[in-house]
Design an enzyme around this catalytic site. Structure first.
Site, PDB file in Angstrom:
ATOM      1  N   ASP A  54       4.504   3.744  14.685  1.00 34.55           N
ATOM      2  CA  ASP A  54       3.072   3.920  14.827  1.00 34.55           C
ATOM      3  C   ASP A  54       2.368   2.572  14.646  1.00 34.55           C
ATOM      4  O   ASP A  54       2.257   2.111  13.518  1.00 34.55           O
ATOM      5  CB  ASP A  54       2.528   4.973  13.848  1.00 34.55           C
ATOM      6  CG  ASP A  54       3.108   4.855  12.429  1.00 34.55           C
ATOM      7  OD1 ASP A  54       4.145   4.194  12.213  1.00 34.55           O
ATOM      8  OD2 ASP A  54       2.504   5.445  11.527  1.00 34.55           O
TER       9      ASP A  54
ATOM     10  N   ASN B 153       7.151  13.000   6.032  1.00 29.79           N
ATOM     11  CA  ASN B 153       6.964  11.584   6.346  1.00 29.79           C
ATOM     12  C   ASN B 153       7.031  10.741   5.068  1.00 29.79           C
ATOM     13  O   ASN B 153       7.692   9.704   4.998  1.00 29.79           O
ATOM     14  CB  ASN B 153       5.616  11.455   7.045  1.00 29.79           C
ATOM     15  CG  ASN B 153       5.245  10.064   7.491  1.00 29.79           C
ATOM     16  OD1 ASN B 153       4.464   9.908   8.421  1.00 29.79           O
ATOM     17  ND2 ASN B 153       5.733   9.013   6.849  1.00 29.79           N
TER      18      ASN B 153
ATOM     19  N   ARG C 144       0.817  -1.212   0.000  1.00 36.66           N
ATOM     20  CA  ARG C 144       0.000   0.000   0.000  1.00 36.66           C
ATOM     21  C   ARG C 144       0.854   1.267   0.000  1.00 36.66           C
ATOM     22  O   ARG C 144       0.340   2.372  -0.173  1.00 36.66           O
ATOM     23  CB  ARG C 144      -0.944  -0.003   1.211  1.00 36.66           C
ATOM     24  CG  ARG C 144      -0.241   0.248   2.534  1.00 36.66           C
ATOM     25  CD  ARG C 144      -1.081  -0.191   3.720  1.00 36.66           C
ATOM     26  NE  ARG C 144      -2.162   0.712   4.027  1.00 36.66           N
ATOM     27  CZ  ARG C 144      -2.076   1.734   4.895  1.00 36.66           C
ATOM     28  NH1 ARG C 144      -0.934   2.005   5.500  1.00 36.66           N
ATOM     29  NH2 ARG C 144      -3.131   2.486   5.143  1.00 36.66           N
TER      30      ARG C 144
ATOM     31  N   GLU D 199       7.142  -6.778   5.534  1.00 36.74           N
ATOM     32  CA  GLU D 199       7.397  -5.538   6.255  1.00 36.74           C
ATOM     33  C   GLU D 199       7.980  -5.761   7.645  1.00 36.74           C
ATOM     34  O   GLU D 199       8.842  -5.005   8.098  1.00 36.74           O
ATOM     35  CB  GLU D 199       6.058  -4.790   6.347  1.00 36.74           C
ATOM     36  CG  GLU D 199       6.077  -3.492   7.098  1.00 36.74           C
ATOM     37  CD  GLU D 199       4.673  -2.960   7.300  1.00 36.74           C
ATOM     38  OE1 GLU D 199       4.546  -1.740   7.481  1.00 36.74           O
ATOM     39  OE2 GLU D 199       3.712  -3.756   7.284  1.00 36.74           O
TER      40      GLU D 199
ATOM     41  N   GLU E  22      -5.108   9.500   5.982  1.00 33.08           N
ATOM     42  CA  GLU E  22      -5.013   8.092   5.612  1.00 33.08           C
ATOM     43  C   GLU E  22      -5.632   7.149   6.635  1.00 33.08           C
ATOM     44  O   GLU E  22      -5.814   5.961   6.355  1.00 33.08           O
ATOM     45  CB  GLU E  22      -3.545   7.718   5.366  1.00 33.08           C
ATOM     46  CG  GLU E  22      -2.678   7.639   6.612  1.00 33.08           C
ATOM     47  CD  GLU E  22      -2.142   8.968   7.123  1.00 33.08           C
ATOM     48  OE1 GLU E  22      -1.181   8.945   7.909  1.00 33.08           O
ATOM     49  OE2 GLU E  22      -2.689  10.031   6.737  1.00 33.08           O
TER      50      GLU E  22
ATOM     51  N   ARG F 139       4.427  16.721   9.005  1.00 37.21           N
ATOM     52  CA  ARG F 139       5.366  16.039   9.894  1.00 37.21           C
ATOM     53  C   ARG F 139       6.519  15.466   9.083  1.00 37.21           C
ATOM     54  O   ARG F 139       6.458  15.375   7.856  1.00 37.21           O
ATOM     55  CB  ARG F 139       4.674  14.918  10.668  1.00 37.21           C
ATOM     56  CG  ARG F 139       4.091  13.797   9.812  1.00 37.21           C
ATOM     57  CD  ARG F 139       3.464  12.716  10.688  1.00 37.21           C
ATOM     58  NE  ARG F 139       2.879  11.637   9.917  1.00 37.21           N
ATOM     59  CZ  ARG F 139       1.606  11.571   9.551  1.00 37.21           C
ATOM     60  NH1 ARG F 139       0.771  12.556   9.877  1.00 37.21           N
ATOM     61  NH2 ARG F 139       1.144  10.545   8.859  1.00 37.21           N
TER      62      ARG F 139
ATOM     63  N   ARG G 176      -5.695  12.023  10.858  1.00 42.65           N
ATOM     64  CA  ARG G 176      -4.857  11.766   9.688  1.00 42.65           C
ATOM     65  C   ARG G 176      -5.739  11.438   8.478  1.00 42.65           C
ATOM     66  O   ARG G 176      -6.693  10.673   8.599  1.00 42.65           O
ATOM     67  CB  ARG G 176      -3.917  10.593   9.967  1.00 42.65           C
ATOM     68  CG  ARG G 176      -2.834  10.853  10.987  1.00 42.65           C
ATOM     69  CD  ARG G 176      -2.136   9.559  11.375  1.00 42.65           C
ATOM     70  NE  ARG G 176      -3.051   8.626  12.002  1.00 42.65           N
ATOM     71  CZ  ARG G 176      -2.884   7.300  12.065  1.00 42.65           C
ATOM     72  NH1 ARG G 176      -1.813   6.743  11.513  1.00 42.65           N
ATOM     73  NH2 ARG G 176      -3.777   6.533  12.666  1.00 42.65           N
TER      74      ARG G 176
ATOM     75  N   GLU H 259      -2.569  -1.122  12.075  1.00 42.12           N
ATOM     76  CA  GLU H 259      -3.794  -0.587  11.468  1.00 42.12           C
ATOM     77  C   GLU H 259      -4.116  -1.213  10.117  1.00 42.12           C
ATOM     78  O   GLU H 259      -5.173  -0.966   9.559  1.00 42.12           O
ATOM     79  CB  GLU H 259      -3.656   0.927  11.265  1.00 42.12           C
ATOM     80  CG  GLU H 259      -3.451   1.720  12.540  1.00 42.12           C
ATOM     81  CD  GLU H 259      -3.321   3.205  12.239  1.00 42.12           C
ATOM     82  OE1 GLU H 259      -4.226   3.951  12.654  1.00 42.12           O
ATOM     83  OE2 GLU H 259      -2.357   3.609  11.591  1.00 42.12           O
TER      84      GLU H 259
ATOM     85  N   TRP I 293      12.389   7.663   6.580  1.00 46.79           N
ATOM     86  CA  TRP I 293      13.404   6.844   7.247  1.00 46.79           C
ATOM     87  C   TRP I 293      13.525   5.466   6.621  1.00 46.79           C
ATOM     88  O   TRP I 293      14.610   4.873   6.623  1.00 46.79           O
ATOM     89  CB  TRP I 293      13.188   6.812   8.755  1.00 46.79           C
ATOM     90  CG  TRP I 293      12.151   5.904   9.340  1.00 46.79           C
ATOM     91  CD1 TRP I 293      10.851   5.806   8.976  1.00 46.79           C
ATOM     92  CD2 TRP I 293      12.354   4.998  10.432  1.00 46.79           C
ATOM     93  NE1 TRP I 293      10.209   4.899   9.786  1.00 46.79           N
ATOM     94  CE2 TRP I 293      11.109   4.386  10.684  1.00 46.79           C
ATOM     95  CE3 TRP I 293      13.442   4.647  11.213  1.00 46.79           C
ATOM     96  CZ2 TRP I 293      10.934   3.432  11.694  1.00 46.79           C
ATOM     97  CZ3 TRP I 293      13.261   3.708  12.225  1.00 46.79           C
ATOM     98  CH2 TRP I 293      12.018   3.110  12.455  1.00 46.79           C
ATOM     99  N   ASP I 294      12.440   4.960   6.042  1.00 48.46           N
ATOM    100  CA  ASP I 294      12.530   3.694   5.304  1.00 48.46           C
ATOM    101  C   ASP I 294      13.687   3.707   4.309  1.00 48.46           C
ATOM    102  O   ASP I 294      14.386   2.711   4.117  1.00 48.46           O
ATOM    103  CB  ASP I 294      11.247   3.448   4.484  1.00 48.46           C
ATOM    104  CG  ASP I 294      10.019   3.230   5.319  1.00 48.46           C
ATOM    105  OD1 ASP I 294       9.365   2.191   5.147  1.00 48.46           O
ATOM    106  OD2 ASP I 294       9.691   4.113   6.129  1.00 48.46           O
TER     107      ASP I 294
END
Length: 561
Positions: free
Chosen positions: A330, A215, A171, A514, A298, A224, A296, A529, A178-179
């Site tokens: 998160d 982000n 997704r 992931e 999303e 952010r 948010r 989530e 940071w990824d």
């Protein structure tokens, strides 16, 4: 990684330079060539997120859960200007989920479903038979995960970038901050330094365009950032001469630093402003934050429901949720006042170990860049700032009784007495003493080391940044930090356990995912989530790098302890 002094030599060398009144400076390097961009790639203004553009239509679609994943509509591309679509929406007044779906399908282009099969091995049976090595599979994935978006459709949420980049997968259809550092580790190992350079330039472009790295490259992420790894990306881009790279990107490094430190000037002790907190003794440390206090885009419905269930002022809860999203964790028990319930989230009250360690690294990187440009005044100033942060981290975040670095709740003037893998960040940036590093290593071995790698926290809350999950970036932070302090055996153990775990899932599914269950190995991680995603950028990157560092573990089915 940046070439650094031996561990714990930072503060000593910085203070010595300050006392001497000057720091050594090398010749300045040539300026970085300008990024070649299409005219459409330069944003004229900061775009508004979908919930601002589409107002009551956006609220209706997300509240009714028209799409199972709230990110779907946030990423949709409208076929007309927002005011035109809103006028038609209010005239049609679709009043059921089905009617809303018909309306949005007619007026928006939805993102394609995550192509999980497209980033898996050719067939599970082939992977299981060992005909496609893990290294070869990762090397082949990079092209599948590479995107080019020098322009973006009007009124959509996507932010353009001038050069190609690698997305995480699933997704996550855009670049994430940071990824990308952990992805770039693997790209470099795979011989794709072209993409490493392109992505470093893309992040410099984001800083030049918006004043910080968001982000991710969506308008709804602009309020952010994420853990500031840009200085590490820059060093990785030119690992043979990190100082020259830091000099070339110095304007962006300093501008990102200004973003994180905005509001620090004149802040009285005990007060906070945006991402900075003045401690009781006047020392400045940082926290995670978000400049908006709305749900948010999303995850709109989930945020509204959580705020309602919490019984707290909704805007306060939304800010805390968003600040946790800036952390990258998160969500986690780290951010919950009672360590259990999301309704108690209070991220902005916490001084995090990881963020402040990275900002120490950024300060030291700016110092190095200024040295390379023979700017002695700048080098002295950032040497002073790094030394001051080091002292403050030791004062507020180091716990000798716990043998670990702990987050600090500044509103209560007390440590958060919960261990997490964030305790490893001071080792990663080289600010721990040998004694501190040895204590952290012992605590890690006792409380965070599991059969499949390093667990994120020892507590199982059902959140994805808690037990039983382990994440690729934290494995790298652990391995790299421990190696820096000659904790080689423990680093090798972590690497081997992680690689065996990743290989077990790969052989069973043909995929890299992931996150992983590191307590019961051979399983993808869970919680969070959304369903666990496959692809997956940072898992590919860290795994590829560890396979090269530990060739003896590359084919192991079990680890020799």
């Amino acid at each position: 990684m940046i070439a650094r002094p031996q561990p714990h030599q930072h503060a000593l060398s910085l203070l010595a330079a300050l006392l001497a009144g000057a720091l050594p400076a090398a010749a300045a390097s040539a300026d970085r060539p300008p990024i070649q961009q299409q005219a459409s790639a330069q944003p004229a203004a900061t775009p508004e997120p979908p919930q601002v553009l589409f107002k009551d239509l956006f609220v209706a679609v997300q509240t009714a859960a028209v799409y199972p994943d709230g990110k779907t509509f946030a990423d949709a591309v409208p076929d007309a200007a927002p005011e035109v679509i809103l006028r038609e929406y209010r005239a049609a007044h679709p009043d059921s989920p089905d009617a809303l779906r018909r309306f949005t399908d007619a007026h928006f282009s939805l993102p394609g479903a995550p192509a999980s099969a497209a980033v898996a091995a050719p067939a599970t049976a082939t992977a299981a038979a060992g005909r496609v090595s893990l290294e070869a599979h990762i090397d082949e994935l990079w092209s599948r995960l590479t995107r080019e978006t020098p322009s973006a459709p009007p009124y959509g949420s996507l932010l353009p970038l001038p050069k190609p980049y690698v997305v995480p997968g699933g997704r996550f259809r855009e670049i994430y901050y940071w990824d990308s550092y952990f992805t770039m580790l693997g790209l470099a190992e795979s011989g794709r330094r072209d993409l490493v350079a392109d992505m470093a330039d893309d992040f410099a472009y984001l800083i030049d365009s918006y004043g910080h790295v968001p982000n991710g490259t969506r308008s709804y992420y602009l309020s952010r950032s994420q853990p500031p790894f840009f200085f590490e990306m820059v060093a990785l881009r030119a690992s043979e001469d990190a100082g020259a790279a830091l000099s070339r990107y110095l304007p962006e490094l300093r501008r990102e630093y200004d973003f994180w430190m905005a509001g620090a000037e004149g802040l009285p002790p005990g007060a906070a402003r945006r991402r900075v907190v003045a401690m009781p003794d006047g020392a400045i440390l940082n926290r995670y934050w978000d400049d908006r206090d709305s749900p948010r885009d999303e995850s709109y419905r989930q945020d509204v429901e959580l705020a309602r269930a919490s019984g707290r002022p909704p805007a306060l809860v939304y800010r805390e949720i968003r600040a946790a999203a800036e952390s990258g964790w998160d969500f986690s028990s780290r951010w919950f006042a009672d360590a259990l319930r999301p309704a108690t989230i209070d991220t902005t009250e916490i001084i995090p170990v990881d963020l402040n360690s990275l900002l120490f690294g950024l300060e030291d990187a700016i110092r190095a860049g200024c040295e390379r440009q023979a700017d002695a005044s700048c080098a002295r100033e950032f040497a002073r700032r790094a030394a001051a942060r080091h002292a403050a981290i030791d004062r507020y975040l180091w716990s000798a009784p716990a043998g670990a670095y702990l987050d600090y709740r500044w509103t209560r003037r007390a440590p958060v007495a919960r261990l997490s893998a964030a305790t490893l960040y001071p080792l990663f940036v080289g600010l721990a003493s040998q004694a501190q590093a040895a204590a952290v290593a012992a605590e890690l071995r006792q409380r965070l080391l599991e059969p499949g790698g390093v667990v994120t926290t020892p507590v199982d809350t059902g959140q994805q940044w808690d037990a039983p999950n382990g994440w690729a970036p934290l494995q790298w932070i652990a391995v790299d930090g421990l190696r820096r302090y000659r904790q080689d055996a423990l680093a090798a153990t972590i690497a081997c356990r992680w690689l065996v775990n990743v290989r077990q899932v790969y052989r069973a599914s043909g995929k890299l995912v992931e996150k992983y269950n590191v307590i019961t190995t051979g399983r993808a991680g869970g919680g969070g989530e959304y369903p666990t995603q496959d692809g997956f950028g940072w898992t590919n990157g860290v795994t590829r790098r560890l396979l090269a560092l530990y060739p003896q573990a590359a084919r192991a089915d079990r680890c020799q302890e």
